[in-house]
Design a protein around this motif. Structure first.
Motif, PDB file in Angstrom:
ATOM      1  N   GLN A   1       1.080  -1.136   0.129  1.00 53.22           N
ATOM      2  CA  GLN A   1      -0.043  -0.025   0.005  1.00 53.22           C
ATOM      3  C   GLN A   1       0.765   1.133  -0.123  1.00 53.22           C
ATOM      4  OE1 GLN A   1      -2.655  -0.043   3.318  1.00 53.22           O
ATOM      5  NE2 GLN A   1      -3.617  -1.932   2.672  1.00 53.22           N
ATOM      6  N   ASP A   2       2.212   1.160  -0.110  1.00 52.06           N
ATOM      7  CA  ASP A   2       3.075   1.998   0.112  1.00 52.06           C
ATOM      8  C   ASP A   2       3.731   2.527  -1.201  1.00 52.06           C
ATOM      9  OD1 ASP A   2       4.953   3.985   0.897  1.00 52.06           O
ATOM     10  OD2 ASP A   2       5.936   2.593   1.975  1.00 52.06           O
ATOM     11  N   VAL A   3       3.129   3.776  -1.547  1.00 57.43           N
ATOM     12  CA  VAL A   3       3.687   4.307  -2.838  1.00 57.43           C
ATOM     13  C   VAL A   3       5.157   4.485  -3.135  1.00 57.43           C
ATOM     14  CG1 VAL A   3       3.172   6.541  -2.658  1.00 57.43           C
ATOM     15  CG2 VAL A   3       3.123   5.657  -4.802  1.00 57.43           C
ATOM     16  N   TYR A   4       5.797   4.673  -1.850  1.00 59.12           N
ATOM     17  CA  TYR A   4       7.072   4.780  -2.028  1.00 59.12           C
ATOM     18  C   TYR A   4       8.047   3.739  -1.936  1.00 59.12           C
ATOM     19  CZ  TYR A   4       6.753   9.790  -0.964  1.00 59.12           C
ATOM     20  OH  TYR A   4       6.581  11.182  -1.263  1.00 59.12           O
ATOM     21  N   GLU A   5       7.598   2.546  -1.725  1.00 54.73           N
ATOM     22  CA  GLU A   5       8.217   1.176  -2.014  1.00 54.73           C
ATOM     23  C   GLU A   5       8.543   0.977  -3.532  1.00 54.73           C
ATOM     24  OE1 GLU A   5       7.235  -3.186  -0.633  1.00 54.73           O
ATOM     25  OE2 GLU A   5       6.637  -1.770   0.521  1.00 54.73           O
ATOM     26  N   GLY A   6       7.251   1.045  -4.479  1.00 59.05           N
ATOM     27  CA  GLY A   6       7.499   0.747  -5.646  1.00 59.05           C
ATOM     28  C   GLY A   6       8.291   2.123  -6.239  1.00 59.05           C
ATOM     29  N   ALA A   7       7.968   3.105  -5.847  1.00 57.97           N
ATOM     30  CA  ALA A   7       8.782   4.288  -6.359  1.00 57.97           C
ATOM     31  C   ALA A   7      10.195   4.148  -6.165  1.00 57.97           C
ATOM     32  CB  ALA A   7       8.304   5.537  -5.471  1.00 57.97           C
ATOM     33  N   ALA A   8      10.579   3.808  -4.946  1.00 58.28           N
ATOM     34  CA  ALA A   8      12.142   3.422  -4.714  1.00 58.28           C
ATOM     35  C   ALA A   8      12.639   2.294  -5.669  1.00 58.28           C
ATOM     36  CB  ALA A   8      12.169   2.748  -3.277  1.00 58.28           C
ATOM     37  N   CYS A   9      11.973   1.295  -6.093  1.00 57.25           N
ATOM     38  CA  CYS A   9      12.394   0.418  -7.174  1.00 57.25           C
ATOM     39  C   CYS A   9      12.700   1.008  -8.449  1.00 57.25           C
ATOM     40  CB  CYS A   9      11.406  -0.761  -7.141  1.00 57.25           C
ATOM     41  SG  CYS A   9      11.353  -1.746  -5.828  1.00 57.25           S
ATOM     42  N   PHE A  10      11.559   1.786  -8.810  1.00 51.51           N
ATOM     43  CA  PHE A  10      11.575   2.590 -10.231  1.00 51.51           C
ATOM     44  C   PHE A  10      12.652   3.472 -10.053  1.00 51.51           C
ATOM     45  CE2 PHE A  10       9.913   4.982 -13.659  1.00 51.51           C
ATOM     46  CZ  PHE A  10      10.102   3.994 -14.636  1.00 51.51           C
ATOM     47  N   GLY A  11      12.916   4.201  -9.093  1.00 47.23           N
ATOM     48  CA  GLY A  11      13.554   5.106  -8.755  1.00 47.23           C
ATOM     49  C   GLY A  11      15.253   4.584  -8.993  1.00 47.23           C
TER      50      GLY A  11
ATOM     51  N   ALA B   1       4.907  13.094   4.970  1.00 48.83           N
ATOM     52  CA  ALA B   1       5.603  14.132   5.870  1.00 48.83           C
ATOM     53  C   ALA B   1       4.557  15.412   5.877  1.00 48.83           C
ATOM     54  CB  ALA B   1       6.946  14.594   5.138  1.00 48.83           C
ATOM     55  N   MET B   2       4.248  15.747   4.848  1.00 51.98           N
ATOM     56  CA  MET B   2       3.184  16.666   4.385  1.00 51.98           C
ATOM     57  C   MET B   2       1.957  16.537   5.198  1.00 51.98           C
ATOM     58  SD  MET B   2       4.271  19.308   2.194  1.00 51.98           S
ATOM     59  CE  MET B   2       2.590  19.714   1.603  1.00 51.98           C
ATOM     60  N   ARG B   3       1.272  15.158   5.119  1.00 61.69           N
ATOM     61  CA  ARG B   3       0.298  14.960   5.908  1.00 61.69           C
ATOM     62  C   ARG B   3       0.276  15.072   7.261  1.00 61.69           C
ATOM     63  NH1 ARG B   3      -0.668   9.526   4.850  1.00 61.69           N
ATOM     64  NH2 ARG B   3       0.064   8.976   6.632  1.00 61.69           N
ATOM     65  N   MET B   4       1.417  14.654   7.695  1.00 60.72           N
ATOM     66  CA  MET B   4       1.652  14.387   9.298  1.00 60.72           C
ATOM     67  C   MET B   4       1.888  16.091   9.703  1.00 60.72           C
ATOM     68  SD  MET B   4       1.657  11.872  10.771  1.00 60.72           S
ATOM     69  CE  MET B   4       1.669  10.457  10.303  1.00 60.72           C
ATOM     70  N   LEU B   5       2.577  16.862   8.982  1.00 59.86           N
ATOM     71  CA  LEU B   5       2.571  18.184   9.487  1.00 59.86           C
ATOM     72  C   LEU B   5       1.410  19.020   9.384  1.00 59.86           C
ATOM     73  CD1 LEU B   5       6.034  19.425   7.753  1.00 59.86           C
ATOM     74  CD2 LEU B   5       5.581  18.735  10.004  1.00 59.86           C
ATOM     75  N   GLU B   6       0.585  18.718   8.277  1.00 55.79           N
ATOM     76  CA  GLU B   6      -0.616  19.400   8.453  1.00 55.79           C
ATOM     77  C   GLU B   6      -1.505  19.057   9.321  1.00 55.79           C
ATOM     78  OE1 GLU B   6      -2.422  18.598   4.477  1.00 55.79           O
ATOM     79  OE2 GLU B   6      -0.803  19.993   3.548  1.00 55.79           O
ATOM     80  N   SER B   7      -1.444  17.769   9.727  1.00 56.89           N
ATOM     81  CA  SER B   7      -2.219  17.528  10.916  1.00 56.89           C
ATOM     82  C   SER B   7      -1.952  18.225  12.226  1.00 56.89           C
ATOM     83  CB  SER B   7      -2.623  16.007  11.132  1.00 56.89           C
ATOM     84  OG  SER B   7      -1.977  14.988  10.113  1.00 56.89           O
TER      85      SER B   7
ATOM     86  N   MET C   1      10.136  13.378   6.481  1.00 59.99           N
ATOM     87  CA  MET C   1      10.670  14.153   5.680  1.00 59.99           C
ATOM     88  C   MET C   1      12.383  13.770   5.328  1.00 59.99           C
ATOM     89  SD  MET C   1      10.060  17.173   4.169  1.00 59.99           S
ATOM     90  CE  MET C   1      11.026  18.216   3.205  1.00 59.99           C
ATOM     91  N   ARG C   2      12.829  13.533   6.603  1.00 63.21           N
ATOM     92  CA  ARG C   2      14.345  13.039   6.352  1.00 63.21           C
ATOM     93  C   ARG C   2      14.375  11.744   5.543  1.00 63.21           C
ATOM     94  NH1 ARG C   2      17.429  14.891  10.620  1.00 63.21           N
ATOM     95  NH2 ARG C   2      17.026  17.168  10.586  1.00 63.21           N
ATOM     96  N   MET C   3      13.441  10.714   5.694  1.00 62.19           N
ATOM     97  CA  MET C   3      13.538   9.546   4.958  1.00 62.19           C
ATOM     98  C   MET C   3      12.722   9.843   3.620  1.00 62.19           C
ATOM     99  SD  MET C   3      11.134   7.700   7.887  1.00 62.19           S
ATOM    100  CE  MET C   3      11.456   5.721   7.901  1.00 62.19           C
ATOM    101  N   GLY C   4      12.607  11.035   3.049  1.00 55.34           N
ATOM    102  CA  GLY C   4      12.231  11.310   1.768  1.00 55.34           C
ATOM    103  C   GLY C   4      10.725  10.700   1.316  1.00 55.34           C
ATOM    104  N   ARG C   5      10.001  10.585   2.465  1.00 55.48           N
ATOM    105  CA  ARG C   5       8.565  10.324   2.093  1.00 55.48           C
ATOM    106  C   ARG C   5       8.058  11.485   2.231  1.00 55.48           C
ATOM    107  NH1 ARG C   5       7.745   4.801   3.239  1.00 55.48           N
ATOM    108  NH2 ARG C   5       5.642   5.469   3.244  1.00 55.48           N
TER     109      ARG C   5
END
Lengths: 324, 201
Positions: free
Chosen positions: A181-191, B130-136, B122-126
């Motif tokens: 469900q984590d879009v960043y997981e697939g994104a990391a692979c493609f990246g 990050a935006m969602r958390m900061l907004e809440s 943010m640090r993890m690049g997610r």
């Protein structure tokens, strides 16, 4: 087969991701565009010429490969041109699409040949999937194209890169098969896939620093494209029940707040990429300007076009307002 | 109580190691008994020096222990966990900080938890998370400047990126003023040579 020169592309970075089998050779418009208004005319001419040059190089590998041409690959060609410092001079050449007028092409054999080989590898990977999944006319098309890709790969082989690419793709499909469900997981692979493609160095001419920077830029662009594409396909994927991490994440994708968040999140990828580009010493000022335009303006514009469903005119109007 | 050693050193709990070391050296130089001019004050200086040394040792120990240090102090003060998380974030110990934050039970998670989680993402690049958390976090505590500034800085970064390339890179060119003075110069030159470019002057 006559083909409009600019918009048609059977493959690009993107088709790769869609390996779910429902869709065959499909027309995908590239996500990598420049903001034309912010380029100098000579820079835009150079950009077009690299595109045409790439087309000619693809033809050299295999005639069929030509149909897989897209502007996405021009980014790769430009950045390789920029870091290798290869001499790029204009040449006038004719092609089936411009038989009389001819077009300006850039002839920089190393970078462009590399890019053409990469596009053959990517095309090959995509078609291999299609052939196993598709039926009927699409499968036939895929078979025909695959022969071209095959030939191209034999012509200019980069076995090491081909292996890396297929590894990364299998990682990506495992992650999709797991229904992450984590879009960043697939994104990391493609990246990672694009990162490897960007920083591959067969002749050991690039320093480690440059390679790291290239990887970073490829990684950011890959993530950007993957996430944006997931968003662009949300409706269709939902309808057909295909895998889409954003749909699975359960957020309200049509919500305005979500759209703003997504745009900012994608922009931040490009902030990183353009910062890396600034650190990379691209000697040719013109190439730097084009790359800078692509990362800082072009790609963010495309994300706005898709996410806010804005027409190009509206974007231009907004930019104009900012200028005043 | 937790902040005391930091107060003695005169630094904030989220200062970097280098800043703390510098603060310690400055204080040690100032309060060293050998530097004392007044004989009567020597004992007071020695006392102060001891305090500074102790504070520095404590801070150093906390930072080395990191995770463990926090679980010790966790019972007496919930805020201290957040302080430790901030320290860890400063030292770029992302996964440890994440473990610590996840350890906080759901009902105790407030605006600061959301904020720190946002910074972590943010640090993890997610960036999306990050935006969602900061907004809440901002919704939870609308008056907090730190949270708002964090969110604002993300938006500013993207706005700066998209600002016009001409103003960023191509600041050359000439203004209206340059044109006028250029013309006047040209006029002077012409007049020297016996001609005239601008009739009226």
């Amino acid at each position: 087969m006559t083909v409009p020169h600019t918009t048609f592309s059977i493959t690009n970075f993107l088709c790769l991701v869609k390996n779910s089998g429902e869709n065959g050779v499909k027309i995908v418009f590239g996500y990598v565009k420049v903001r034309r208004g912010d380029l100098r005319v000579k820079e835009y001419e150079f950009y077009r010429a690299v595109y045409c040059g790439l087309c000619h190089h693809q033809k050299k590998l295999s005639r069929r490969l030509r149909y897989s041409l897209s502007y996405d690959m021009v980014l790769l060609a430009l950045i390789r041109l920029g870091v290798t410092g290869e001499r790029a001079c204009f040449q006038k050449k004719r092609c089936p699409i411009h038989p009389l007028k001819g077009c300006l092409t850039v002839d920089a054999s190393e970078s462009l040949r590399y890019t053409a080989s990469v596009s053959a590898i990517l095309l090959y990977e995509k078609l291999r999937d299609d052939i196993s999944d598709e039926r009927g006319i699409r499968r036939l098309c895929a078979r025909l194209m695959a022969r071209g890709a095959d030939k191209a790969m034999k012509h200019a082989p980069i076995p090491a890169l081909a292996k890396t690419v297929s590894e990364k793709l299998s990682q990506l499909s495992t992650c999709e098969a797991n229904g992450s469900q984590d879009v960043y997981e697939g994104a990391a692979c493609f990246g990672a896939l694009l990162g490897e493609v960007f920083c591959y160095d067969g002749g050991h001419i690039l320093s480690d620093e440059v390679k790291a920077a290239l990887y970073e830029i490829g990684y950011r662009v890959g993530r950007f494209i993957y996430i944006l594409d997931a968003y662009a396909d949300r409706v269709e994927d939902r309808k057909k029940g295909r895998y889409n991490p954003l749909v699975l994440s359960g957020e309200d994708l049509e919500d305005e707040a979500f759209c703003h968040r997504l745009v900012t999140a994608l922009d931040l990828e490009m902030v990183e990429a353009s910062r890396t580009l600034d650190g990379l010493s691209v000697k040719d000022r013109g190439i730097y300007e084009i790359l800078d335009n692509l990362l800082r303006l072009g790609l963010p514009d495309v994300s706005r076009e898709i996410i806010y469903q804005k027409k190009r005119v509206e974007l231009l109007r907004e930019n104009r307002k900012e200028d005043l | 109580m937790t902040y005391q050693p930091y107060d003695i050193l005169g630094v904030s709990p989220n200062a970097t190691d280098a800043e703390i070391r510098k603060a310690y050296h400055d204080l040690a130089r100032r309060y060293h008994p050998d530097n004392c001019q007044d004989e009567t004050m020597r004992d007071a200086y020695a006392e102060k020096m001891k305090e500074i040394n102790q504070a520095y040792e404590t801070v150093k120990r906390w930072r080395e222990e990191g995770y463990q240090g926090a679980s010790e102090t966790r019972d007496d003060n919930g805020d201290s966990i957040y302080a430790t998380v901030r320290v860890m974030l400063n030292q770029n110990r992302i996964s440890e900080a994440d473990r610590l934050l996840e350890g906080i039970p759901y009902n105790e998670r407030g605006a600061e938890w959301l904020f720190l989680k946002g910074v972590l993402f943010m640090r993890m690049g997610r960036y999306l998370d990050a935006m969602r958390m900061l907004e809440s976090a901002c919704r939870e505590d609308p008056n907090n400047r730190e949270y708002r500034e964090a969110l604002e800085s993300m938006r500013m970064a993207t706005a700066n990126m998209r600002s016009d390339s001409y103003s960023r890179h191509r600041s050359g060119g000439c203004s209206d003023c340059d044109i006028c003075s250029g013309l006047i110069c040209a006029d002077c030159c012409c007049e020297c040579m016996g001609g005239d470019l601008i009739r009226c002057c």
